[in-house]
Design a protein around this motif. Sequence first.
Motif, PDB file in Angstrom:
ATOM      1  N   THR A   1      87.191  92.309 -26.612  1.00  0.00           N
ATOM      2  CA  THR A   1      86.284  92.082 -25.489  1.00  0.00           C
ATOM      3  C   THR A   1      87.029  91.495 -24.287  1.00  0.00           C
ATOM      4  O   THR A   1      88.065  92.022 -23.904  1.00  0.00           O
ATOM      5  CB  THR A   1      85.119  91.176 -25.924  1.00  0.00           C
ATOM      6  N   GLU A   2      86.535  90.404 -23.724  1.00  0.00           N
ATOM      7  CA  GLU A   2      87.083  89.918 -22.457  1.00  0.00           C
ATOM      8  C   GLU A   2      88.430  89.207 -22.620  1.00  0.00           C
ATOM      9  O   GLU A   2      88.781  88.735 -23.689  1.00  0.00           O
ATOM     10  CB  GLU A   2      86.097  88.976 -21.760  1.00  0.00           C
ATOM     11  N   VAL A   3      89.130  89.130 -21.493  1.00  0.00           N
ATOM     12  CA  VAL A   3      90.405  88.409 -21.453  1.00  0.00           C
ATOM     13  C   VAL A   3      90.149  86.916 -21.592  1.00  0.00           C
ATOM     14  O   VAL A   3      89.197  86.375 -21.006  1.00  0.00           O
ATOM     15  CB  VAL A   3      91.138  88.684 -20.121  1.00  0.00           C
ATOM     16  N   MET A   4      90.981  86.249 -22.365  1.00  0.00           N
ATOM     17  CA  MET A   4      90.880  84.799 -22.506  1.00  0.00           C
ATOM     18  C   MET A   4      91.649  84.119 -21.374  1.00  0.00           C
ATOM     19  O   MET A   4      92.697  84.600 -20.935  1.00  0.00           O
ATOM     20  CB  MET A   4      91.440  84.360 -23.865  1.00  0.00           C
ATOM     21  N   GLN A   5      91.118  83.004 -20.910  1.00  0.00           N
ATOM     22  CA  GLN A   5      91.790  82.249 -19.870  1.00  0.00           C
ATOM     23  C   GLN A   5      93.036  81.572 -20.450  1.00  0.00           C
ATOM     24  O   GLN A   5      93.049  81.127 -21.596  1.00  0.00           O
ATOM     25  CB  GLN A   5      90.857  81.182 -19.290  1.00  0.00           C
ATOM     26  N   ALA A   6      94.074  81.500 -19.621  1.00  0.00           N
ATOM     27  CA  ALA A   6      95.300  80.828 -20.055  1.00  0.00           C
ATOM     28  C   ALA A   6      95.023  79.345 -20.281  1.00  0.00           C
ATOM     29  O   ALA A   6      94.191  78.755 -19.584  1.00  0.00           O
ATOM     30  CB  ALA A   6      96.387  81.003 -19.003  1.00  0.00           C
ATOM     31  N   PRO A   7      95.687  78.724 -21.260  1.00  0.00           N
ATOM     32  CA  PRO A   7      95.483  77.290 -21.506  1.00  0.00           C
ATOM     33  C   PRO A   7      95.828  76.460 -20.262  1.00  0.00           C
ATOM     34  O   PRO A   7      96.798  76.753 -19.553  1.00  0.00           O
ATOM     35  CB  PRO A   7      96.447  76.983 -22.656  1.00  0.00           C
ATOM     36  N   ARG A   8      95.033  75.460 -19.995  1.00  0.00           N
ATOM     37  CA  ARG A   8      95.305  74.585 -18.851  1.00  0.00           C
ATOM     38  C   ARG A   8      96.371  73.572 -19.207  1.00  0.00           C
ATOM     39  O   ARG A   8      96.503  73.145 -20.356  1.00  0.00           O
ATOM     40  CB  ARG A   8      94.023  73.859 -18.426  1.00  0.00           C
ATOM     41  N   SER A   9      97.142  73.158 -18.218  1.00  0.00           N
ATOM     42  CA  SER A   9      98.145  72.119 -18.442  1.00  0.00           C
ATOM     43  C   SER A   9      97.445  70.816 -18.789  1.00  0.00           C
ATOM     44  O   SER A   9      96.385  70.502 -18.232  1.00  0.00           O
ATOM     45  CB  SER A   9      98.997  71.925 -17.183  1.00  0.00           C
ATOM     46  N   PRO A  10      98.009  70.046 -19.706  1.00  0.00           N
ATOM     47  CA  PRO A  10      97.386  68.767 -20.058  1.00  0.00           C
ATOM     48  C   PRO A  10      97.471  67.779 -18.896  1.00  0.00           C
ATOM     49  O   PRO A  10      98.333  67.902 -18.026  1.00  0.00           O
ATOM     50  CB  PRO A  10      98.222  68.297 -21.253  1.00  0.00           C
ATOM     51  N   GLU A  11      96.562  66.821 -18.890  1.00  0.00           N
ATOM     52  CA  GLU A  11      96.625  65.748 -17.893  1.00  0.00           C
ATOM     53  C   GLU A  11      97.413  64.601 -18.496  1.00  0.00           C
ATOM     54  O   GLU A  11      97.037  64.031 -19.515  1.00  0.00           O
ATOM     55  CB  GLU A  11      95.222  65.305 -17.504  1.00  0.00           C
TER      56      GLU A  11
END
Length: 509
Positions: free
Chosen positions: A110-120
């Motif tokens: 199905t849809e493309v997954m969003q890339a993991p966000r950088s940690p804070e």
Amino acid sequence: MAEPPSSPGGPDLTEGIPLSDIGEGDMVVGHVGSEPALLVHQGSELFAIGAMCTHYGAPLADGLLVGDTIRCPWHHACFSLRTGQALRPPALNDLKCWRVEKRGGRAIVTEVMQAPRSPELIEVGLPASVVIIGGGGAGNAAAMTLRREGYVGPVIMLTADRSSPYDRPSLSKDYLAGTAKAAWLPLESTKFYAQHHIDVRCDHRVVKFDPAQRVVTLSDGSQVPYGALLLAPGVKPNRLMVPGAALPHVHVLRTLADCDALIARCGEARRCVIVGAGFIGLEVAASLRTRGLEVHIVAPDARPMEHILGAALGDMVRALHESHGVVFHLGTTVAGIATDRITLSTGAELAADLVVVGIGVHPDVTLAQEARVALDRGVVVDELLRTTATDVYAAGDIARWPDRRTGDHIRVEHWVVAERQGIVAAKNMLGQGERFAAVPFFWSRQYDTGINYVGHAERWDRADVDGDPAAHDCMVTYWREGKRLAVATVGRDMDSLRAEVAFEQETSA
């Protein structure tokens, strides 16, 4: 280096395939729109990722599944099946990743997954700034990792090279041979570095750094303060010390500028003598034969690469080059160079209007030495890649680190090791306390034959050969005192990957 296919084959994975067609551990190559995709059934879960390695475009379907990761068959990059994230160089860019659903007995992408966000990151204890000396594989990987891990402070890369970070392994292979485009060489674009606030300063030579004052001094007298410092200046080529070695048609190959100068000379040269039968010399020989030059190799050894690969692969390499018209002059050295010929120690003369010197390299430890950082045939580091100076790390060709698997302190002059060390050094600057435990890996490609080498064996007392080196289908295992130290393979990518995994398990035990 490879470009993606214009029209991907296999099933349209958005329409799905029967679950019965993909058993545990299976991989199905298909496409999502115009993009090649790989559907993977691993550990009772289904994953969908890009089908080609982001390094040189290798087909990941030919790779090895290890837990929730997949490893590239060509150069051992590693990606997460869950996120597509590039976990290990030489791949630096992530794969596209899609969600997979089970509906009506089918696996449907199905849809493309969003890339993991950088940690804070919590700013307490982080360096006020990071300065990286060197723009090679280690320095570039370190800068990218700092941003990926969420560091927002200044990152400054100081490199004496006139070019921003580029794919150095290609210089002696595809780029020199004329089969790789110049546009493929940069590791990232100028726009990428600007967007990620990585200050790459080319043609900037560092003359010293002061660990007490935490400042770097450049050749123009200007100074750059640092909170943490990464030493990654790499190596310098050994120079030939004979009459005529400084003549304009005598070249070394280390930088992009070196390679461009060599390519320019190839336009008018007909006969080349290569001094040295190591990896650089042999790869240059293959590239220049591709360009149609007559090539002779001069070396003191009985076989090319015997001290690293052993007799069986040394004979294979020699036969490979001779089948392409290369002439070897072994057991001899160069006594002198003239404008149109070289003289050997035997008194024989060889016509040459181009000479390439590839007689090894030495670590560039001048800065570390002047700063009184501990040295031992390189810069001494601990398992976290820290030097003996506070908040100063070293990575890449200069670093000598404790290798748990062999029990030795080792230094390895190879691209993948440098990149992986750059990542670990960056993480440890941020307080993550990750020890460097990667198994060394390198590859060489000469003509259409690839050699993969995993592990590290500076010396061995036994080399077991499985298969037929002459047929370019073999695995050589190097032992010392009953311990398996390294494995070299030709035409057996899966064996190389499995050896790497086995070595990693030994290291973590």
